[in-house]
Design an enzyme around this catalytic site. Structure first.
Site, PDB file in Angstrom:
ATOM      1  N   PRO A  90       0.826  -1.209   0.000  1.00 37.71           N
ATOM      2  CA  PRO A  90       0.000   0.000   0.000  1.00 37.71           C
ATOM      3  C   PRO A  90       0.862   1.261   0.000  1.00 37.71           C
ATOM      4  CG  PRO A  90       0.056  -0.970   2.189  1.00 37.71           C
ATOM      5  CD  PRO A  90       0.779  -1.921   1.282  1.00 37.71           C
ATOM      6  N   GLN A 140      -5.842  -1.328   2.641  1.00 43.97           N
ATOM      7  CA  GLN A 140      -5.078  -0.919   3.807  1.00 43.97           C
ATOM      8  C   GLN A 140      -5.963  -0.017   4.660  1.00 43.97           C
ATOM      9  OE1 GLN A 140      -2.730   2.403   3.439  1.00 43.97           O
ATOM     10  NE2 GLN A 140      -1.251   1.937   5.032  1.00 43.97           N
ATOM     11  N   TYR A 142      -6.623   2.408   7.992  1.00 46.23           N
ATOM     12  CA  TYR A 142      -6.224   3.207   9.153  1.00 46.23           C
ATOM     13  C   TYR A 142      -7.450   3.336  10.055  1.00 46.23           C
ATOM     14  CZ  TYR A 142      -2.156   4.828   6.455  1.00 46.23           C
ATOM     15  OH  TYR A 142      -1.001   4.897   5.738  1.00 46.23           O
ATOM     16  N   THR A 168      -3.060  -1.097   9.379  1.00 44.07           N
ATOM     17  CA  THR A 168      -1.751  -0.542   9.721  1.00 44.07           C
ATOM     18  C   THR A 168      -1.758  -0.209  11.206  1.00 44.07           C
ATOM     19  OG1 THR A 168      -1.405   0.343   7.504  1.00 44.07           O
ATOM     20  CG2 THR A 168      -0.128   1.330   9.276  1.00 44.07           C
ATOM     21  N   ARG A 177       9.175  13.235   9.086  1.00 45.19           N
ATOM     22  CA  ARG A 177       9.706  13.041   7.740  1.00 45.19           C
ATOM     23  C   ARG A 177      10.679  14.179   7.474  1.00 45.19           C
ATOM     24  NH1 ARG A 177       5.596  10.049   4.263  1.00 45.19           N
ATOM     25  NH2 ARG A 177       6.566  11.198   2.573  1.00 45.19           N
ATOM     26  N   LYS A 235      -0.489  -5.014   9.842  1.00 41.54           N
ATOM     27  CA  LYS A 235       0.757  -4.575   9.215  1.00 41.54           C
ATOM     28  C   LYS A 235       1.490  -3.654  10.183  1.00 41.54           C
ATOM     29  CE  LYS A 235       2.382  -1.984   5.143  1.00 41.54           C
ATOM     30  NZ  LYS A 235       2.916  -0.789   5.833  1.00 41.54           N
ATOM     31  N   HIS A 259       7.288   0.566   8.481  1.00 41.57           N
ATOM     32  CA  HIS A 259       7.012   1.798   7.741  1.00 41.57           C
ATOM     33  C   HIS A 259       6.223   2.812   8.545  1.00 41.57           C
ATOM     34  CE1 HIS A 259       7.636   0.084   3.420  1.00 41.57           C
ATOM     35  NE2 HIS A 259       8.686  -0.038   4.198  1.00 41.57           N
ATOM     36  N   ARG A 262       8.906   4.746  12.411  1.00 44.56           N
ATOM     37  CA  ARG A 262       9.704   4.459  13.592  1.00 44.56           C
ATOM     38  C   ARG A 262      11.128   4.933  13.378  1.00 44.56           C
ATOM     39  NH1 ARG A 262       7.130  -0.869  14.888  1.00 44.56           N
ATOM     40  NH2 ARG A 262       5.146  -0.267  15.789  1.00 44.56           N
ATOM     41  N   ASP A 290       7.303  -6.456   4.256  1.00 41.43           N
ATOM     42  CA  ASP A 290       7.187  -5.223   3.483  1.00 41.43           C
ATOM     43  C   ASP A 290       8.337  -4.305   3.879  1.00 41.43           C
ATOM     44  OD1 ASP A 290       6.355  -2.990   2.088  1.00 41.43           O
ATOM     45  OD2 ASP A 290       4.895  -2.392   3.610  1.00 41.43           O
ATOM     46  N   GLY A 291       9.122  -3.875   2.899  1.00 44.36           N
ATOM     47  CA  GLY A 291      10.177  -2.915   3.203  1.00 44.36           C
ATOM     48  C   GLY A 291      11.527  -3.304   2.651  1.00 44.36           C
ATOM     49  N   GLY A 292      12.027  -2.536   1.671  1.00 44.20           N
ATOM     50  CA  GLY A 292      13.381  -2.723   1.175  1.00 44.20           C
ATOM     51  C   GLY A 292      13.537  -3.726   0.060  1.00 44.20           C
ATOM     52  N   ARG A 294      13.870  -4.987  -3.456  1.00 40.96           N
ATOM     53  CA  ARG A 294      14.218  -4.367  -4.731  1.00 40.96           C
ATOM     54  C   ARG A 294      14.535  -5.388  -5.832  1.00 40.96           C
ATOM     55  NH1 ARG A 294      12.326  -0.975  -2.218  1.00 40.96           N
ATOM     56  NH2 ARG A 294      13.033   1.154  -1.789  1.00 40.96           N
TER      57      ARG A 294
END
Length: 800
Positions: A90, A140, A142, A168, A177, A235, A259, A262, A290-292, A294
């Site tokens: 998502p 997804q 919230y 999530t 950010r 998630k 994601h 954190r 989920d994350g990284g 490639r």
């Protein structure tokens, strides 16, 4: 920018070979501030860097001469087959990358045969996305402060054909950010969450800190279950304790993800914590990462460390930015080709065949230990430092019911499954003890031995096993030797001992008929065992469902060991297993090489003819019978027993192994309690049924009164239905409203009647529109008045 333009200006090679080629093309497409927004993500720079570094430092071990001519990349998740072990993660605002946004992504995902998890903050409507999709869509979720907003979004997605929800769970605390703060970034005009128009939460920036529920806690899982029947995944899980808690709450899947902003020093990469989470889950539900991700090699590394699939995020947006749908398809094709190549080089035939040995060296990815945290001011313990089961809502079930009963003492309670008080005489205890002592003396025991039998600890296996064996032979036709019996502190301890002995590790599966008694699921929870539910059909338990569950567990690489069931007037439904099903179940147990844990405490206190117990029919020693005298003779004595006559290779009987465990738990069952129960059995010539006859008549009459009152109180058709047990303590009502804790509180507070939500009895969710009623503790007048109150409550609770 089209793919042709990107190739022409040199930002993408003529034949893109890696996802990095698409990333370069996307970067050329965007202003620097927009690129920073897309690349920073919800988790921030540190999170992304940690994830990428973990995959970069992971090496796969090549294997030669594997003899594999083809490599199957298909996986099955939540009943749907994916052509690849990956889905699209998502991500908000696909329209920032391309005007078609999520519509183009959905078309590409469908063509590739992979699912697409659509963000709540999608730039295109759910309906438009669903119209373009040819594959599974998940939403997804919230949780907003205004739960109605969340509910309406879920209902809208379900109507559009979405197949699952992905909550999530780490969103209420978004990190800073940093790139966006430095750039003073704002989304361009026209980029907005298309599905939040008119909700008050449509502002595309700064929404999370103000709109999301900051007090999100585990009960939200139950709330979401009440809102939608769709499968629910969480998630944001980053450790085994949270994975245990998620399983206890009945989630259908876990997404390992960091994601949620954190941006902590030392935040673990998802690949680092994946092994501890998959070991904890042990196949009980799908686990995704989920994350990284490639490259195809990243996908295989995650599979090797236990993931069922991965979710691909930013590379999808890169492909979308460069060439819309064609770009997303190009990215998916590259990852698929790389995965197939990695599988060929490592001799991996399928995703299921990926194992930790593929990672070199095996298990080299470290699990970052939690940082040491000093105790709060004033000392004390932190809940997170205690066993995770103590934070499980399951263990609060009985306390909650007791608390609400005490809070409303004037209410009539259909909740307790306890025997009727009118059967007990304060003075009867003493003659029972005297009778047992006389029995010992006439059997040749010395005065010292009699004294020790009453005052001392006594043997761990129990000192009245011969009397119990005699009673079972006379009452139930169960001819078992005394040495196959272990006398326990109620049947609850017998469950604990059996689960501990039979479930040797995380790959062993305990199956339970669902809905089921909370005692077995609670015992399993304390032992870090996640039971596999075998859902009962409307007509009751079916062996075909158990066979299917066994096959599913074996396909996951697990070993089904035992199946727990209450075949007679079960708690909570009141259902009784027919004789032909009992025989079929025994044949299935023999064929599939499993044991049956039979728990049947309501037989002797129910009127009418009884079917034989499973143990009485057992010729192959497939049944471990869990018994109790609490319902028949003396609840306060807490005397139960286990019959475990299965031989153990290299030892004696299974009963002896249970006694070893008991010696480290309760040492022995109270000698005084055993003496009272023994005296009661002796008073009836060894037959417990002789003492339970009056109770059976009373409970049978109470059940008939309950059923008559229900018919009278619910004479108009309110959509409320109930079963009609012939005995036992319980029956079940199906209602057209959510029978949750909030409804129970209103029922007790405003209408003076208490009941038990059936959702408490479903190990992995369910029963949200059913309630359990117990007739055992009430007089007939109380049953009539309580049913009238229940009817008034139900009518007031009906949906408008």
């Amino acid at each position: 920018m089209s793919l042709t333009d990107a190739v022409a200006n040199g930002s993408v090679p003529a034949e893109p070979l890696t996802t990095a080629d698409y990333a370069a093309g996307a970067r050329a497409r965007f202003e620097p501030a927009v690129w920073d927004f897309l690349e920073g993500g919800a988790g921030g720079e540190r999170t992304l860097a940690a994830n990428l570094r973990a995959f970069e430092e992971t090496r796969l071990r090549p294997r030669v001469l594997s003899g594999l001519a083809r490599h199957d990349t298909e996986v099955t998740v939540l009943g749907r087959t994916w052509t690849l072990p990956l889905g699209i993660a998502p991500l908000a605002y696909h329209t920032l990358a391309h005007p078609e946004g999520e519509v183009a992504t959905a078309r590409a995902a469908g063509a590739a045969g992979v699912p697409f998890v659509v963000s709540t903050f999608a730039g295109r409507t759910f309906e438009d996305i669903a119209a373009a999709a040819a594959g599974p869509l998940w939403l997804q979720v919230y949780c907003f402060r205004d739960r109605d907003t969340t509910r309406r979004l879920i209902e809208r997605a379900a109507r559009a054909g979405f197949e699952a929800l992905v909550l999530t769970v780490d969103a209420p605390r978004l990190g800073r950010r940093l790139r966006d703060l430095r750039n003073g970034f704002r989304l361009p005009p026209g980029i907005e969450p298309a599905n939040l128009t008119g909700t008050g939460y449509g502002s595309p920036m700064g929404h999370a800190l103000t709109a999301f529920d900051p007090a999100l806690a585990w009960p939200v899982i139950e709330w979401l279950r009440s809102v939608s029947p769709l499968p629910l995944l969480v998630k944001g899980v980053l450790g085994a304790p949270d994975a245990r808690r998620a399983l206890a709450c009945g989630v259908d899947g876990i997404v390992v993800s960091n994601h949620g902003g954190r941006q902590l020093d030392g935040v673990p990469a998802t690949l680092e914590v994946l092994p501890e989470i998959t070991a904890e889950v042990a196949g009980a539900c799908p686990v995704m990462l989920d994350g990284g991700v490639r490259r195809g090699a990243d996908v295989l590394a995650a599979l090797a460390l236990g993931a069922d699939a991965v979710l691909l995020g930013r590379p999808v947006l890169h492909g979308l930015a460069v060439a819309g749908e064609r770009g997303v398809s190009g990215v998916l094709d590259i990852v698929a080709d790389e995965l197939t190549e990695a599988m060929a080089l490592t001799g991996t035939a399928s995703p299921a065949a990926a194992s930790p040995e593929l990672v070199r060296p095996p298990g080299h990815v470290p699990v970052t230990p939690p940082p040491a945290v000093p105790p709060p001011d004033g000392g004390g313990l932190r809940m997170e430092d205690l066993h995770a089961s103590l934070a499980d809502p399951l263990l609060d079930t009985m306390n909650f019911l007791n608390e609400i009963t005490q809070r409303y003492p004037e209410a009539i309670s259909f909740a307790p499954g306890r025997p009727y008080d009118g059967f007990f005489d304060n003075e009867a205890i003493y003659p029972h003890i005297r009778r047992y002592l006389d029995h010992l003396e006439t059997s040749g025991a010395t005065r010292e031995q009699v004294r020790a039998a009453l005052y001392q600890y006594g043997p761990t296996s129990g000192q009245i096993r011969d009397l119990i064996a005699d009673s079972l032979r006379k009452d139930e036709g169960m001819d078992v030797p005394p040495e196959s019996i272990v006398v326990t502190v109620g049947a609850q301890e017998a469950m604990l001992l059996a689960v501990r002995a039979l479930i040797a590790g995380p790959r062993d599966a305990l199956l339970v008929s669902s809905p089921c008694y909370v005692g077995i699921t609670g015992a399993a929870r304390l032992l870090d065992v996640v039971p596999t539910p075998v859902e009962e059909a409307e007509g009751g338990f079916r062996c075909a469902d158990l066979a299917a569950a066994i096959a599913t567990e074996r396909s996951r690489g697990r070993r089904p060991r035992a199946f727990y069931v209450v075949p007679d007037h079960s708690n909570p439904t009141g259902a009784t297993m027919p004789l032909h099903t009992r025989r079929e179940l025994l044949d299935l147990a023999e064929r599939e090489d499993i044991l049956i844990l039979e728990d049947s405490p309501y037989r002797l206190v129910s009127p009418g003819e009884r079917h034989p117990t499973l143990k009485a029919l057992d010729r192959e020693r497939r049944v471990v019978h869990l018994g109790s005298f609490s319902k028949t003779l003396f609840p306060g004595a807490r005397v139960g027993f286990a019959i475990a006559d299965q031989p153990v290779r290299g030892g004696g009987l299974l009963a002896g192994e249970l006694a070893k465990i008991k010696s480290m738990v309760t040492v022995n069952t109270s000698s005084l309690s055993q003496a009272v129960v023994a005296g009661m059995l002796l008073s009836a010539g060894g037959r417990a049924a002789g003492l339970a006859g009056d109770a059976a008549a009373h409970y049978g009459a109470s059940m008939r009164v309950m059923l008559r009152c229900l018919r009278e109180s619910f004479s108009e058709d309110l959509g409320i239905r109930w079963n009609e047990p012939s005995g036992g303590f319980f029956l079940t009502l199906r209602v057209p409203f959510a029978a949750d804790a909030a409804a129970l509180k209103r029922s007790a507070e405003e209408f003076g009647v208490i009941w038990t939500p059936m959702s408490y009895f479903y190990p992995q969710g369910g029963g949200t529109h059913s309630i359990r009623l117990s007739i055992s503790y009430l007089t007939h007048d109380q049953i009539a008045e309580g049913t009238a109150r229940l009817a008034r409550f139900a009518k007031a609770q009906m949906p408008v």
